[in-house]
Design an enzyme around this catalytic site. Structure first.
Site, PDB file in Angstrom:
ATOM      1  CE1 TYR A   9       1.108   6.581  -3.559  1.00 45.39           C
ATOM      2  CE2 TYR A   9       0.404   5.228  -1.708  1.00 45.39           C
ATOM      3  CZ  TYR A   9       1.008   6.371  -2.199  1.00 45.39           C
ATOM      4  OH  TYR A   9       1.525   7.302  -1.320  1.00 45.39           O
ATOM      5  CE  LYS A  12      -2.083   1.243   3.502  1.00 41.57           C
ATOM      6  NZ  LYS A  12      -1.614   1.309   2.143  1.00 41.57           N
ATOM      7  CG  ASP A  62       3.554  -2.372  -2.492  1.00 40.56           C
ATOM      8  OD1 ASP A  62       3.309  -2.699  -1.312  1.00 40.56           O
ATOM      9  OD2 ASP A  62       3.467  -1.199  -2.903  1.00 40.56           O
TER      10      ASP A  62
HETATM   11  C1  LIG Z   1      -0.452   2.264   1.566  1.00 42.44           C
HETATM   12  C2  LIG Z   1       0.422   1.679   0.523  1.00 42.44           C
HETATM   13  C3  LIG Z   1       1.760   2.067   0.375  1.00 42.44           C
HETATM   14  C4  LIG Z   1       2.360   3.216   1.144  1.00 42.44           C
HETATM   15  O1  LIG Z   1       2.407   2.967   2.499  1.00 42.44           O
HETATM   16  P1  LIG Z   1       2.587   4.216   3.514  1.00 42.44           P
HETATM   17  O2  LIG Z   1       2.699   3.565   4.850  1.00 42.44           O
HETATM   18  O3  LIG Z   1       1.347   5.049   3.348  1.00 42.44           O
HETATM   19  O4  LIG Z   1       3.800   4.936   3.099  1.00 42.44           O
HETATM   20  C5  LIG Z   1       2.552   1.379  -0.518  1.00 42.44           C
HETATM   21  N1  LIG Z   1       2.055   0.377  -1.250  1.00 42.44           N
HETATM   22  C6  LIG Z   1       0.775  -0.015  -1.154  1.00 42.44           C
HETATM   23  C7  LIG Z   1       0.300  -1.165  -1.967  1.00 42.44           C
HETATM   24  C8  LIG Z   1      -0.093   0.636  -0.280  1.00 42.44           C
HETATM   25  O5  LIG Z   1      -1.373   0.257  -0.223  1.00 42.44           O
END
Ligand SMILES: *Cc1c(COP(=O)(O)O)cnc(C)c1O
Length: 426
Positions: free
Chosen positions: A142, A265, A237
């Protein structure tokens, strides 16, 4: 009277589904979401005043626990100077330096406000830099909700995907390929066929959005080599794994340097703050120096950056990560032992301050494996734990998160509850 239910019913009148992000609605487990009134340390409190040991931590950011006094003190002071200027501040330099210090593959960074913005911008940058369009992602990964990334695998091994959301047209995703995670053969074959068309590969090097599935080392090394050989941009990511799996993220653990890294995060410590960064040569393609446009009114917001800096102060202290890693391991080992005592098919693993558990025999290697877990057992376990005051992620496809405020006593309490719940499953 259940105040959570009352608030949920109210919320649904004004907010679609009553929530501002779908997973919060408890659709994957059923029941009523908790409406949180406050958090302190390892605990959150719901609208009924009930206390929960929080194993979600706002989906990762709250690595030093809720309402940490040091973080609050710093942002309270920063607020007195104003909330936003839309002009550069010295704080942004300090923050960029700190990110680069801990994640040395990044020579320059750009601050944004969400993980979605960060991955979306990194993809645009990679396409602008390479003058290519095709991108690769992996099933179960994701990367936020940018249109070109809302794609799931089609049938067959090497495939162009299907949109996972209405409103995302075929034209937008026609250049996105979805491959199996941890499958070296498919990856190599894809590069052989399309390599010189591939702008970027985006990957969660430690996947945390199909429960927890770390990449195999050889798979990541192969990916690095292929991207180098074909001059495709490798994007890690690390929105979740960054400053969470280890201080330097997954790239420190695997000792692999991506070309671009996405962070969010933990780096915001609970505030809307994210970043992407990497090789200077690539980052110099960004406006205003380069021709890849990217912007944000609130980017580098001084309060968010202050929360981020304060969080980084705390987690870069000596032994922070070894302590956190030990605690996560302790919790996971406890769960495994308890499940074994009841002969429940169960396994679990952790990396740094994140963990995954699965109602199945063997640790998963990809999304297809994760889908084999016993979802009904998970739901029962989730609700049993919730009733007993332990808040786990409300989906079998999400990782769990530890904070430094989770003491061994608190974890023992959570394990005692887990024992009751495992017993009730047989
Ligand atoms: C949470 C997450 C996202 C998206 O981040 P948001 O701040 O919710 O837009 C993208 N990549 C990874 C791996 C994530 O865990």
């Amino acid at each position: 009277m259940n105040n959570n239910q009352i608030l949920f019913d109210q919320a649904k009148q004004y907010i679609p589904g009553g929530v501002n992000s779908p997973v919060r609605a408890f659709n994957a487990v059923g029941g009523t979401p908790l409406f949180i009134t406050k958090g302190k340390g390892a605990y959150v409190y719901d609208a009924n005043g009930k206390e929960y040991i929080d194993m979600v931590g706002s989906w990762g950011p709250m690595i030093v626990g809720h309402a940490h006094p040091y973080v609050l003190e710093k942002i309270t002071a920063a607020m007195q100077n104003g909330l936003s200027f839309g002009a550069p501040t010295e704080l942004e330099i300090l923050f960029a330096q700190r990110l680069i210090q801990h994640v040395p593959s990044m020579e320059q960074v750009r601050l944004v406000s969400s993980g979605t913005e960060s991955t979306m911008s990194a993809i645009r940058l990679a396409r602008g830099y390479t003058n290519r369009e095709m991108i690769i992602k992996f099933a179960g990964g994701y990367h936020g909700h940018a249109d070109c990334l809302l794609v799931k695998a089609g049938s067959g091994l090497v495939t162009f995907g299907h949109p996972t959301s209405a409103g995302v047209g075929q034209a937008i995703i026609q250049h996105t390929m979805v491959l199996e995670y941890n499958d070296i053969e498919v990856l190599s074959r894809t590069f052989k066929e399309y390599g010189d068309k591939i702008a970027a590969v985006i990957i969660e090097p430690i996947a945390g959005n199909m429960n927890l599935v770390p990449a195999n080392l050889e798979f990541l090394q192969t990916l690095r080599k292929l991207c180098t050989d074909y001059q495709s941009v490798l994007i890690f990511d690390e929105v979740m794994s960054g400053f969470r799996a280890a201080l330097g993220g997954a790239q420190e653990i695997y000792n692999i340097k991506p070309d671009l890294t996405c962070l969010a995060k933990v780096i915001g410590g609970g505030m809307p703050l994210a970043a992407f960064g990497g090789k200077k040569e690539i980052m110099q393609k960004l406006a205003p120096v380069g021709n890849v446009y990217q912007a944000g009114t609130l980017s580098g917001n001084p309060i968010a950056v202050t929360a981020g800096l304060a969080t980084l102060d705390l987690i870069s202290q000596e032994n922070f990560f070894s302590n956190l890693t030990n605690k996560t391991q302790y919790f996971i080992d406890g769960l495994i032992t308890l499940a074994k005592q009841q002969s429940i098919e169960f396994c679990a693993q952790s990396v740094g301050g994140m963990f995954g558990f699965y109602f199945m025999k063997y640790l998963p290697n990809n999304l297809q494996d994760v889908e084999k877990a016993d979802i009904n057992k998970f739901k029962k376990f989730f609700h049993g734990m919730l009733e007993n005051g332990v808040y786990l992620a409300p989906s079998a496809y999400e990782a769990g998160f530890m904070s430094s405020q989770h003491s061994i006593e608190i974890l023992d309490e959570a394990l005692n509850k887990a024992k009751l719940v495992f017993n009730s499953l047989v």
